[in-house]
Design an enzyme around this catalytic site. Structure first.
Site, PDB file in Angstrom:
ATOM      1  N   GLN A  90      40.704  45.502  42.458  1.00 30.92           N
ATOM      2  CA  GLN A  90      39.594  44.764  41.868  1.00 30.92           C
ATOM      3  C   GLN A  90      39.293  43.523  42.706  1.00 30.92           C
ATOM      4  OE1 GLN A  90      40.396  42.282  38.349  1.00 30.92           O
ATOM      5  NE2 GLN A  90      38.699  43.299  37.321  1.00 30.92           N
ATOM      6  N   GLY A  91      38.088  43.439  43.255  1.00 28.45           N
ATOM      7  CA  GLY A  91      37.698  42.290  44.063  1.00 28.45           C
ATOM      8  C   GLY A  91      36.787  41.353  43.299  1.00 28.45           C
ATOM      9  N   TYR A  92      37.382  40.466  42.520  1.00 26.11           N
ATOM     10  CA  TYR A  92      36.598  39.505  41.737  1.00 26.11           C
ATOM     11  C   TYR A  92      36.808  38.079  42.253  1.00 26.11           C
ATOM     12  CZ  TYR A  92      34.904  42.563  37.954  1.00 26.11           C
ATOM     13  OH  TYR A  92      34.242  43.500  37.213  1.00 26.11           O
ATOM     14  N   SER A  93      38.013  37.538  42.086  1.00 30.12           N
ATOM     15  CA  SER A  93      38.263  36.130  42.405  1.00 30.12           C
ATOM     16  C   SER A  93      38.106  35.849  43.895  1.00 30.12           C
ATOM     17  CB  SER A  93      39.677  35.731  41.971  1.00 30.12           C
ATOM     18  OG  SER A  93      39.813  35.804  40.573  1.00 30.12           O
ATOM     19  N   SER A 140      45.162  42.153  43.129  1.00 32.95           N
ATOM     20  CA  SER A 140      46.357  42.927  42.770  1.00 32.95           C
ATOM     21  C   SER A 140      46.315  44.316  43.399  1.00 32.95           C
ATOM     22  CB  SER A 140      46.473  43.053  41.249  1.00 32.95           C
ATOM     23  OG  SER A 140      46.581  41.797  40.643  1.00 32.95           O
ATOM     24  N   GLU A 194      39.599  44.439  29.828  1.00 24.66           N
ATOM     25  CA  GLU A 194      40.772  43.844  30.450  1.00 24.66           C
ATOM     26  C   GLU A 194      41.502  42.942  29.476  1.00 24.66           C
ATOM     27  OE1 GLU A 194      41.887  40.956  34.264  1.00 24.66           O
ATOM     28  OE2 GLU A 194      39.837  41.640  33.962  1.00 24.66           O
ATOM     29  N   GLU A 217      41.655  27.941  29.150  1.00 27.95           N
ATOM     30  CA  GLU A 217      40.629  26.938  28.860  1.00 27.95           C
ATOM     31  C   GLU A 217      39.238  27.567  28.803  1.00 27.95           C
ATOM     32  OE1 GLU A 217      44.229  25.104  30.463  1.00 27.95           O
ATOM     33  OE2 GLU A 217      42.955  26.754  31.131  1.00 27.95           O
TER      34      GLU A 217
END
Length: 399
Positions: free
Chosen positions: A126-129, A161, A244, A385
């Site tokens: 998964q390429g998100y951050s 990951s 998720e 948060e």
């Protein structure tokens, strides 16, 4: 709420228990018990064991190869899996990208991607951050510029990951800078063997290699690999994240950890007695028990809602907060129980003998590793948060 399971559900529990006792790979269970990191071969064999039973895609619709289980059966299966100590499926393919593909992908994309995900023949990341876009994911800058029938992708993803194992990666990329940041994001799937993709490892503080940094330099991605519409990727990402965030609870695992803690308190000495007689530590155990019971009731309420046909929504943020904070609470108790022994920690978890420190109880090193790993749980998948802001705005409707 009626907490009793139906006879058919209890029969299913016995079926799942028999599978883990008789047909699931024993060597994988041994590695998990030792706290050893699982390699790609272990993860694939685990998922293929589920696949052989027709149990790898619990959440998929039956038309695409799903199990057809009720939400109660899914809950029971996860209980039995955690009771046995078996790993869950790697979520990036089966739990994350597959629902996006079968919900928003074209018929050709479904036929192309879903069979390999279902059989675990194709591993996904998964390429998100990004280095400058974590919880504020909408600020991502990895760009995809249209060039004929391709997108040309440049940028960096981080905390990715299992990217070192992945055959494919699904990414959020920026295709427009106009309007709100969320409006210019597109959902792309990329073959990890494409020229221009580089993976660099990040070793976690717990000694495991799960994370990576992924670089994209003039990577050409066919337009046919785009899921859904251009600039609509944020909508698909939100859909994915609700799935998720409902997968974090792991109530059965936490119950087993609490039972183990209570057992160990009777063997660990302190001030001439055992920690089972220590009122302060006993109080902390009781607080953890109450908090875990509250998490379990919240999960069961979510199951009841799903049984009525309701899709997971913003309330999943509540579960995410509760589950990750409980994980940290339990692992902190193990760390406290280990005392000074907890300072002696071997970080290379890929070695079969990683947990062989002489004179140190064998539960210490895995406990320290779990404690260190859970530090990140209140950050990844949406920081606590940020989840509180989601709850305030979308659930409580606060201004």
């Amino acid at each position: 709420m009626d907490l009793a399971f139906a006879d058919t559900d209890e029969a299913f529990r016995l079926e799942a228990r028999d599978f883990f006792e008789q047909r699931y790979p024993k060597d994988i269970l041994d590695k998990v018990r030792r706290g050893q990191s699982l390699g790609k071969d272990d993860l694939v064999r685990s998922e293929k064991a589920y696949y052989a039973e027709g149990w790898s895609a619990a959440n998929w619709p039956q038309e695409y190869g799903g199990t057809g289980w009720t939400v109660t059966q899914k809950y029971i299966f996860d209980e039995e899996r955690e009771r046995a100590g078996a790993p869950s499926v790697v979520p990036m393919g089966l739990l994350y990208v597959a629902p996006v593909i079968y919900s928003f992908g074209s018929p050709e994309q479904k036929q192309r991607f879903l069979p390999g995900i279902l059989s675990s023949d194709v591993f996904w990341a998964q390429g998100y951050s990004e280095p400058g876009a974590g919880s504020d994911l909408a600020s991502l800058q990895t760009s995809a510029v249209r060039d004929g029938d391709d997108y040309v992708v440049n940028g960096v993803k981080i905390w990715t990951s299992q990217a070192h194992y992945a055959d494919w990666i699904f990414c959020l990329v920026r295709t427009s800078t106009e309007g709100k940041p969320q409006q210019g994001i597109t959902f792309l799937c990329m073959d990890m063997n494409t020229p221009g993709i580089t993976v660099r490892p990040i070793i976690g503080i717990d000694g495991g290699h799960y994370l990576n940094q992924v670089f994209f330099e003039d990577v050409r991605v066919p337009v046919e690999n785009r899921i859904g519409e251009e600039n609509k990727g944020w909508d698909y990402a939100k859909y994915l994240l609700t799935h998720e965030r409902t997968s974090y609870a792991h109530v059965a695992r936490k119950k087993m950890d609490m039972a183990r803690l209570k057992q160990l308190t009777r063997t660990v000495t302190a001030d001439g007695g055992t920690l089972a007689d220590d009122p302060e530590f006993t109080r902390k155990l009781a607080e953890a028990d109450v908090a875990l019971a509250a998490l379990e009731m919240t999960v069961l309420r979510a199951i009841a809602a799903l049984s009525s046909g309701e899709a997971p929504g913003n309330e999943s943020s509540i579960l995410k907060i509760m589950a990750t904070e409980r994980a940290q609470q339990v692992t902190e108790l193990f760390l406290e129980l280990g005392g000074l022994y907890s300072a002696q920690f071997v970080t290379d978890r890929s070695r079969p003998d990683w947990n062989s420190n002489s004179g140190i109880p064998d539960w210490i090193s895995p406990s320290v590793a779990n404690y260190l790993f859970t530090r990140a749980q209140t950050i990844y998948g949406g920081a606590t948060e940020v989840q509180k802001n989601v709850i305030a705005k979308q659930v409580l409707r606060l201004p």
